[in-house]
Design an enzyme around this catalytic site. Structure first.
Site, PDB file in Angstrom:
ATOM      1  N   HIS A  59       5.083 -15.306  -1.144  1.00 24.92           N
ATOM      2  CA  HIS A  59       5.725 -14.168  -0.466  1.00 24.92           C
ATOM      3  C   HIS A  59       6.024 -13.039  -1.462  1.00 24.92           C
ATOM      4  CE1 HIS A  59       5.764 -16.556   3.061  1.00 24.92           C
ATOM      5  NE2 HIS A  59       6.765 -17.346   2.708  1.00 24.92           N
ATOM      6  N   ASP A  79      -1.196 -13.126   6.576  1.00 27.12           N
ATOM      7  CA  ASP A  79      -1.090 -14.594   6.565  1.00 27.12           C
ATOM      8  C   ASP A  79      -1.707 -15.197   5.299  1.00 27.12           C
ATOM      9  OD1 ASP A  79      -0.371 -17.037   7.558  1.00 27.12           O
ATOM     10  OD2 ASP A  79      -2.050 -17.208   8.945  1.00 27.12           O
ATOM     11  N   LEU A 125       2.863   9.005   6.470  1.00 24.85           N
ATOM     12  CA  LEU A 125       2.598   7.687   7.061  1.00 24.85           C
ATOM     13  C   LEU A 125       3.850   7.116   7.745  1.00 24.85           C
ATOM     14  CD1 LEU A 125       0.652   5.089   7.107  1.00 24.85           C
ATOM     15  CD2 LEU A 125       1.933   4.378   5.090  1.00 24.85           C
TER      16      LEU A 125
END
Ligand code: FPP
Length: 259
Positions: free
Chosen positions: A45, A28, A139
């Site tokens: 972003h 955020d 991962l």
């Protein structure tokens, strides 16, 4: 049912390690980061995506097994149309550009959320990316896109009932639903991180966060980096994860294990 059944933290006390097995992040503060610099929100972003890449690299390096990122919530459609369009194109570009790199680093990509709301082009790119990396053993990078925790719970109940139409309601327990959640392939998150100063879960992995350690930082996501990540891991190491037990029981268990 071919999906593996992952132990639930409310049924079995999970094993814990110094390095969390599963980290889930709400990224955020992109918009506020940009506004503070008199930039359009979308610039935040773009910068945020750079941080995503760094976090993926660092998580793999540290041996974290699952990294789950909240990229777009089911409520994010309420944003201005231009911002939603920008996020979609950023997502598409990232899928095109980064997937080969993820694959060459043995990273498995998974998407959770209702992707039927995305364009056919994005849906196709998602399927191809997941397929390309399906056998990777490093991962597991999960991107939550058009995801909502309540959607996930409802979806699990619907799918369970479709597979068990004549079930006796009294026979339904947590482990009946566990295989039907969109994150059934992963253990529950050990560490949840939210950047940007807000202290809420915002309809992220509602079911799965039952016993997760929650770390909140004022830093905006574009300012979050390897150092901030290490701070959160240091904080995590100092947590006493009791899963409903007492401190005394934990000490006793450690003593027994060391005997
Ligand atoms: C929240 O910040 C962030 C988002 C809704 C989008 C997150 C997207 C990225 C980090 C980039 C793309 C990522 C991938 C995985 C392709 P906000 O806009 O709510 O910030 P604000 O609270 O300051 O307004």
């Amino acid at each position: 049912m071919s999906k593996p059944i992952i132990a639930s933290s409310t049924l079995i006390i999970p094993e814990t390690h110094i390095i969390p097995t599963h980290v889930a992040i709400i990224m955020d503060g992109n918009g506020r980061w940009a506004s503070q610099r008199f930039l359009p929100r979308v610039a935040g972003h773009t910068k945020g995506l750079e941080v995503v890449k760094k976090m993926v690299e660092e998580s793999a390096r540290l041996g974290i097994k699952y990294l789950t990122l909240f990229a777009f919530s089911s409520e994010n459609w309420r944003r201005p149309k231009e911002e939603v369009n920008f996020l979609m194109s950023l997502f598409l570009k990232a899928l095109e550009k980064e997937v080969v790199k993820l694959h060459s680093n043995n990273i498995k990509l998974k998407l959770i959320g209702d992707i039927s709301a995305f364009t056919a082009e994005i849906q196709e790119k998602i399927s191809k990316a997941e397929l390309l990396t399906v056998n990777n053993t490093g991962l597991v990078l999960t991107i939550a896109a058009n995801y909502g925790g309540r959607w996930d719970i409802l979806n699990a109940i619907r799918n369970f009932l479709q597979n068990n139409p004549s079930v006796d309601p009294n026979q339904i327990d947590e482990s009946s639903l566990t295989p039907y959640f969109s994150m059934s392939f992963a253990p529950e998150p050990d560490l949840f991180i939210r950047t940007g100063g807000e202290q809420r879960v915002s309809n992220f992995l509602l079911w799965q966060l039952a016993y997760t350690e929650m770390y909140f930082t004022e830093k905006f996501w574009p300012d979050f980096g390897v150092e901030s990540f290490n701070d959160s891991l240091k904080w995590y190491r100092q947590r006493e994860r009791r899963f409903g037990q007492t401190s005394h029981q934990l000490v006793e268990k450690t003593e027994i294990n060391h005997a």
